[in-house]
Design a protein around this motif. Structure first.
Motif, PDB file in Angstrom:
ATOM      1  N   HIS A 155      17.546  -3.777   3.300  1.00 52.07           N
ATOM      2  CA  HIS A 155      16.793  -3.163   4.404  1.00 52.07           C
ATOM      3  C   HIS A 155      15.562  -2.415   3.872  1.00 52.07           C
TER       4      HIS A 155
ATOM      5  N   THR B 115      13.941  -3.050   1.060  1.00 46.88           N
ATOM      6  CA  THR B 115      12.975  -4.057   0.583  1.00 46.88           C
ATOM      7  C   THR B 115      12.234  -4.677   1.759  1.00 46.88           C
ATOM      8  N   ASN B 116      12.966  -5.020   2.828  1.00 52.53           N
ATOM      9  CA  ASN B 116      12.315  -5.602   4.019  1.00 52.53           C
ATOM     10  C   ASN B 116      11.349  -4.619   4.667  1.00 52.53           C
ATOM     11  N   PHE B 117      11.753  -3.356   4.730  1.00 54.07           N
ATOM     12  CA  PHE B 117      10.861  -2.349   5.304  1.00 54.07           C
ATOM     13  C   PHE B 117       9.591  -2.213   4.468  1.00 54.07           C
ATOM     14  N   GLU B 118       9.762  -2.140   3.148  1.00 57.80           N
ATOM     15  CA  GLU B 118       8.604  -1.987   2.277  1.00 57.80           C
ATOM     16  C   GLU B 118       7.663  -3.175   2.402  1.00 57.80           C
TER      17      GLU B 118
ATOM     18  N   SER C 266       7.295  -5.143   5.058  1.00 52.73           N
ATOM     19  CA  SER C 266       6.603  -5.109   6.348  1.00 52.73           C
ATOM     20  C   SER C 266       5.617  -3.945   6.408  1.00 52.73           C
ATOM     21  N   TYR C 267       5.919  -2.864   5.745  1.00 52.89           N
ATOM     22  CA  TYR C 267       5.033  -1.691   5.769  1.00 52.89           C
ATOM     23  C   TYR C 267       3.752  -1.957   4.995  1.00 52.89           C
ATOM     24  N   THR C 268       3.881  -2.603   3.835  1.00 51.18           N
ATOM     25  CA  THR C 268       2.708  -2.854   3.014  1.00 51.18           C
ATOM     26  C   THR C 268       1.842  -3.974   3.580  1.00 51.18           C
ATOM     27  N   SER C 269       2.419  -4.825   4.440  1.00 51.96           N
ATOM     28  CA  SER C 269       1.634  -5.914   5.018  1.00 51.96           C
ATOM     29  C   SER C 269       0.815  -5.459   6.232  1.00 51.96           C
ATOM     30  N   GLN C 270       1.052  -4.238   6.685  1.00 48.03           N
ATOM     31  CA  GLN C 270       0.320  -3.754   7.894  1.00 48.03           C
ATOM     32  C   GLN C 270      -1.043  -3.220   7.539  1.00 48.03           C
TER      33      GLN C 270
END
Length: 195
Positions: free
Chosen positions: A184, A186-189, A191-195
């Motif tokens: 979770h 890793t997935n958050f990081e 998605s966060y860095t892709s914004q």
């Protein structure tokens, strides 16, 4: 941390109240950065005489207490400063369980976070267990799964927060718990860095 589910061991009695963390591990031994190596200094001022010889009058120096992995003590165990070294020293010495009628809050939390099981029993139950051990019936079973302390013709139930029970049974510390959420995180990081 090592999981603790059912622990069978020898008990030792330290029939004292208000055992503070400075007695558990005196300040001059807090220079280490590892969690190990503190057991040799446990109760140092009580265990040793001025010239460094074992104090024969100290309870844990009696032959009957050697090899104990369960400590039974009095009210307000672990009071004083909040040093995490106190449960480290108890654990490193060989104790896996400490039974008392009450614990200082910070000490209690430091214990469960470091794999040492603190058990609260009533004053009357603690005195009964002390008597039993002092009579030579020192082998006790602590069943964390069933939340029971079991001895020769005696049994006591104890309470423990379900969160800490789960952590101790599984041998998890707070880092282990965080790593259970690694996917979770890793997935958050991502998605966060892709914004």
């Amino acid at each position: 941390m090592n999981p603790i589910r059912i622990h069978r061991g020898k008990a030792a009695v330290l029939d004292r109240v208000n055992v503070d963390t400075d007695q558990i591990i005196p300040k001059q031994f807090l220079k280490r950065i590892e969690r190990t190596g503190f057991g040799q200094f446990l109760f140092y001022d009580w265990r040793y005489e001025a010239e460094g010889k074992e104090n024969p009058d100290f309870e844990l120096n009696h032959p009957s207490a050697k090899g104990a992995s369960i400590l039974i003590s009095g009210d307000n165990f672990g009071c004083g400063s909040s040093r995490e070294h106190a449960p480290w020293a108890l654990y490193d010495y060989g104790f896996k369980v400490v039974i008392a009628s009450s614990f200082a809050d910070i000490f209690y939390n430091n214990c469960v976070k470091n794999g040492l099981l603190p058990i609260r029993l009533s004053d009357e139950e603690v005195k009964t267990w002390m008597t039993l051990v002092n009579e030579g019936k020192s082998h006790i079973t602590v069943d964390l799964l069933e939340q029971k302390v079991i001895g020769d013709r005696i049994e006591s139930s104890f309470e423990i927060d379900p969160h800490w029970k789960k952590m101790l049974i599984n041998g998890w510390d707070e880092i282990d718990l965080t790593l259970k959420l690694e996917e979770h995180i890793t997935n958050f990081e991502a998605s966060y860095t892709s914004q």
